[in-house]
Motif scaffolding. Structure first.
Motif, PDB file in Angstrom:
ATOM      1  N   ARG A 143       0.830  -1.208   0.000  1.00  0.00           N
ATOM      2  CA  ARG A 143       0.000   0.000   0.000  1.00  0.00           C
ATOM      3  C   ARG A 143       0.861   1.252   0.000  1.00  0.00           C
ATOM      4  NH1 ARG A 143      -4.203  -0.956   4.777  1.00  0.00           N
ATOM      5  NH2 ARG A 143      -5.289   0.847   3.916  1.00  0.00           N
ATOM      6  N   CYS A 144       1.933   1.248   0.789  1.00  0.00           N
ATOM      7  CA  CYS A 144       2.788   2.427   0.846  1.00  0.00           C
ATOM      8  C   CYS A 144       3.564   2.613  -0.450  1.00  0.00           C
ATOM      9  CB  CYS A 144       3.741   2.334   2.038  1.00  0.00           C
ATOM     10  SG  CYS A 144       2.936   2.663   3.634  1.00  0.00           S
ATOM     11  N   PHE A 145       4.000   1.520  -1.065  1.00  0.00           N
ATOM     12  CA  PHE A 145       4.707   1.645  -2.331  1.00  0.00           C
ATOM     13  C   PHE A 145       3.768   2.179  -3.410  1.00  0.00           C
ATOM     14  CE2 PHE A 145       6.893   0.397  -6.195  1.00  0.00           C
ATOM     15  CZ  PHE A 145       8.194   0.772  -5.887  1.00  0.00           C
ATOM     16  N   GLY A 146       2.545   1.700  -3.419  1.00  0.00           N
ATOM     17  CA  GLY A 146       1.560   2.225  -4.364  1.00  0.00           C
ATOM     18  C   GLY A 146       1.309   3.709  -4.141  1.00  0.00           C
ATOM     19  N   LEU A 147       1.276   4.133  -2.870  1.00  0.00           N
ATOM     20  CA  LEU A 147       1.071   5.545  -2.549  1.00  0.00           C
ATOM     21  C   LEU A 147       2.241   6.390  -3.030  1.00  0.00           C
ATOM     22  CD1 LEU A 147      -0.392   7.889  -1.251  1.00  0.00           C
ATOM     23  CD2 LEU A 147       0.458   7.137   0.989  1.00  0.00           C
ATOM     24  N   ILE A 148       3.475   5.915  -2.807  1.00  0.00           N
ATOM     25  CA  ILE A 148       4.653   6.656  -3.258  1.00  0.00           C
ATOM     26  C   ILE A 148       4.628   6.831  -4.780  1.00  0.00           C
ATOM     27  CG2 ILE A 148       7.129   6.350  -3.696  1.00  0.00           C
ATOM     28  CD1 ILE A 148       6.667   7.693  -1.098  1.00  0.00           C
ATOM     29  N   LEU A 149       4.310   5.762  -5.510  1.00  0.00           N
ATOM     30  CA  LEU A 149       4.265   5.859  -6.972  1.00  0.00           C
ATOM     31  C   LEU A 149       3.195   6.850  -7.415  1.00  0.00           C
ATOM     32  CD1 LEU A 149       4.730   2.163  -8.170  1.00  0.00           C
ATOM     33  CD2 LEU A 149       6.424   3.989  -8.068  1.00  0.00           C
ATOM     34  N   ARG A 150       2.070   6.874  -6.714  1.00  0.00           N
ATOM     35  CA  ARG A 150       1.004   7.832  -7.075  1.00  0.00           C
ATOM     36  C   ARG A 150       1.442   9.263  -6.799  1.00  0.00           C
ATOM     37  NH1 ARG A 150      -3.320   9.807  -4.393  1.00  0.00           N
ATOM     38  NH2 ARG A 150      -3.247   8.276  -2.723  1.00  0.00           N
ATOM     39  N   LEU A 151       2.097   9.501  -5.668  1.00  0.00           N
ATOM     40  CA  LEU A 151       2.580  10.846  -5.350  1.00  0.00           C
ATOM     41  C   LEU A 151       3.589  11.325  -6.389  1.00  0.00           C
ATOM     42  CD1 LEU A 151       3.074  10.590  -1.469  1.00  0.00           C
ATOM     43  CD2 LEU A 151       1.246  11.789  -2.690  1.00  0.00           C
ATOM     44  N   LEU A 152       4.439  10.397  -6.849  1.00  0.00           N
ATOM     45  CA  LEU A 152       5.452  10.764  -7.831  1.00  0.00           C
ATOM     46  C   LEU A 152       4.869  10.979  -9.228  1.00  0.00           C
ATOM     47  CD1 LEU A 152       8.373   8.398  -6.743  1.00  0.00           C
ATOM     48  CD2 LEU A 152       8.283  10.892  -6.507  1.00  0.00           C
ATOM     49  N   SER A 153       3.638  10.532  -9.438  1.00  0.00           N
ATOM     50  CA  SER A 153       2.999  10.729 -10.745  1.00  0.00           C
ATOM     51  C   SER A 153       2.051  11.929 -10.747  1.00  0.00           C
ATOM     52  CB  SER A 153       2.221   9.469 -11.152  1.00  0.00           C
ATOM     53  OG  SER A 153       1.094   9.278 -10.310  1.00  0.00           O
ATOM     54  N   MET A 154       1.841  12.552  -9.592  1.00  0.00           N
ATOM     55  CA  MET A 154       0.899  13.662  -9.470  1.00  0.00           C
ATOM     56  C   MET A 154       1.515  14.973  -9.940  1.00  0.00           C
ATOM     57  SD  MET A 154      -0.848  13.066  -5.732  1.00  0.00           S
ATOM     58  CE  MET A 154      -1.642  14.687  -5.830  1.00  0.00           C
ATOM     59  N   GLU A 155       0.653  15.908 -10.347  1.00  0.00           N
ATOM     60  CA  GLU A 155       1.054  17.296 -10.551  1.00  0.00           C
ATOM     61  C   GLU A 155       1.003  17.973  -9.176  1.00  0.00           C
ATOM     62  OE1 GLU A 155       2.358  20.495 -10.999  1.00  0.00           O
ATOM     63  OE2 GLU A 155       2.203  19.576 -12.983  1.00  0.00           O
ATOM     64  N   LEU A 156       2.165  18.341  -8.651  1.00  0.00           N
ATOM     65  CA  LEU A 156       2.250  18.852  -7.280  1.00  0.00           C
ATOM     66  C   LEU A 156       2.240  20.380  -7.203  1.00  0.00           C
ATOM     67  CD1 LEU A 156       4.809  16.283  -5.826  1.00  0.00           C
ATOM     68  CD2 LEU A 156       2.330  16.340  -5.514  1.00  0.00           C
ATOM     69  N   GLY A 157       2.293  21.055  -8.346  1.00  0.00           N
ATOM     70  CA  GLY A 157       2.086  22.496  -8.371  1.00  0.00           C
ATOM     71  C   GLY A 157       3.066  23.302  -7.536  1.00  0.00           C
ATOM     72  N   TYR A 158       4.351  22.945  -7.588  1.00  0.00           N
ATOM     73  CA  TYR A 158       5.347  23.622  -6.758  1.00  0.00           C
ATOM     74  C   TYR A 158       5.624  25.035  -7.269  1.00  0.00           C
ATOM     75  CZ  TYR A 158       9.893  24.684  -4.639  1.00  0.00           C
ATOM     76  OH  TYR A 158      10.921  25.285  -3.966  1.00  0.00           O
ATOM     77  N   ILE A 159       5.648  26.002  -6.346  1.00  0.00           N
ATOM     78  CA  ILE A 159       5.977  27.384  -6.669  1.00  0.00           C
ATOM     79  C   ILE A 159       6.677  28.009  -5.467  1.00  0.00           C
ATOM     80  CG2 ILE A 159       3.661  28.159  -5.971  1.00  0.00           C
ATOM     81  CD1 ILE A 159       3.913  30.385  -8.074  1.00  0.00           C
ATOM     82  N   ARG A 160       7.689  28.866  -5.730  1.00  0.00           N
ATOM     83  CA  ARG A 160       8.472  29.443  -4.639  1.00  0.00           C
ATOM     84  C   ARG A 160       8.687  30.941  -4.858  1.00  0.00           C
ATOM     85  NH1 ARG A 160      12.867  26.953  -5.568  1.00  0.00           N
ATOM     86  NH2 ARG A 160      14.195  28.610  -6.384  1.00  0.00           N
ATOM     87  N   TYR A 161       8.536  31.703  -3.787  1.00  0.00           N
ATOM     88  CA  TYR A 161       8.899  33.123  -3.801  1.00  0.00           C
ATOM     89  C   TYR A 161      10.222  33.296  -3.077  1.00  0.00           C
ATOM     90  CZ  TYR A 161       9.240  37.856  -1.954  1.00  0.00           C
ATOM     91  OH  TYR A 161       9.709  39.089  -1.576  1.00  0.00           O
ATOM     92  N   ASP A 162      11.153  34.037  -3.698  1.00  0.00           N
ATOM     93  CA  ASP A 162      12.475  34.246  -3.113  1.00  0.00           C
ATOM     94  C   ASP A 162      12.809  35.728  -2.991  1.00  0.00           C
ATOM     95  OD1 ASP A 162      13.572  31.833  -2.390  1.00  0.00           O
ATOM     96  OD2 ASP A 162      14.455  31.425  -4.339  1.00  0.00           O
ATOM     97  N   TYR A 163      13.474  36.061  -1.897  1.00  0.00           N
ATOM     98  CA  TYR A 163      14.191  37.325  -1.741  1.00  0.00           C
ATOM     99  C   TYR A 163      15.661  36.936  -1.732  1.00  0.00           C
ATOM    100  CZ  TYR A 163      16.371  41.243   0.737  1.00  0.00           C
ATOM    101  OH  TYR A 163      17.198  42.274   1.111  1.00  0.00           O
TER     102      TYR A 163
END
Length: 215
Positions: A143-163
């Motif tokens: 179950r955990c391996f299946g969850l990891i594979l699903r997380l790695l296939s998702m669009e995670l929408g990462y965005i960062r603001y920097d100073y």
């Protein structure tokens, strides 16, 4: 349902969350760190940053530290009891309750995954050999391996603001800017003329508020 959960975190997690994110594994590792912060509870006097978990249409987590904000999708559900106290984190698709033990298993699996060097079968075999003696059942591992594979296939929408005063370089690398996407090959910047406040960063990504315009 609480639409916003606010959780301070201490120096240990500040060090973890300050690490560069260059791969999807890094973003997933951050998400698992957020789960650990939820499970451990609020930090005390050593608070070095704060997490905002926004649970409405967008379901995102925001991380705020000095000079750096970033956000990604938070793919898990969070439940509270009738008194409004935190109760549990779970994944509704795989029906897994995410606790400290499952986070430890997920983190170990994440460290083992290398799609460039190994096939899926080899990764699964290595995971079983590494973990089987630690009291996890075959069902836990599957179950955990299946969850990891699903997380790695998702669009995670990462965005960062920097100073970023150290690397400021005119319009090529503005003092204030937003980095979109995590990989060096896929990222791009949007420059800003002034500091962005935390509320502005949240509002920029909130699908329930008016859009912001680049020009």
């Amino acid at each position: 349902m609480k639409e916003t959960i606010k959780i301070p975190f201490g120096v240990y997690y500040q060090e973890q969350f300050s690490k560069p994110m260059r791969r999807k594994q890094d973003v997933v590792s951050f998400i698992l760190g957020v789960v650990n912060v939820l499970l451990v509870g609020e930090s005390g006097s050593d608070s070095s940053g704060i997490l905002y978990l926004k649970r409405n249409k967008m379901n995102r987590v925001f991380c705020f530290m000095e000079g750096k904000y970033f956000s990604t999708v938070f793919p898990f559900d969070v439940e509270f009891d009738e008194n409004g106290n935190f109760y549990k984190v779970y994944d509704s698709i795989s029906d897994i309750r995410i606790n400290n033990r499952s986070v430890a298993l997920l983190e170990r699996m994440l460290e083992k995954i290398d799609f460039e060097e190994s096939s899926i079968d080899e990764i699964i075999e290595d995971a079983y050999l590494d973990i089987a003696e630690d009291g996890y059942t075959d069902k836990d591992i599957d179950r955990c391996f299946g969850l990891i594979l699903r997380l790695l296939s998702m669009e995670l929408g990462y965005i960062r603001y920097d100073y970023d005063p150290e690397r400021e370089n005119g319009r090529l690398h503005p003092l204030y800017h937003v980095d979109i996407n995590y990989s060096t090959k896929g990222t791009y910047k949007l420059g800003m003329n002034k500091k962005m406040e935390t509320a502005e960063f949240i509002d920029m990504l909130d699908t329930k508020t008016d859009c912001r315009y680049v020009q």
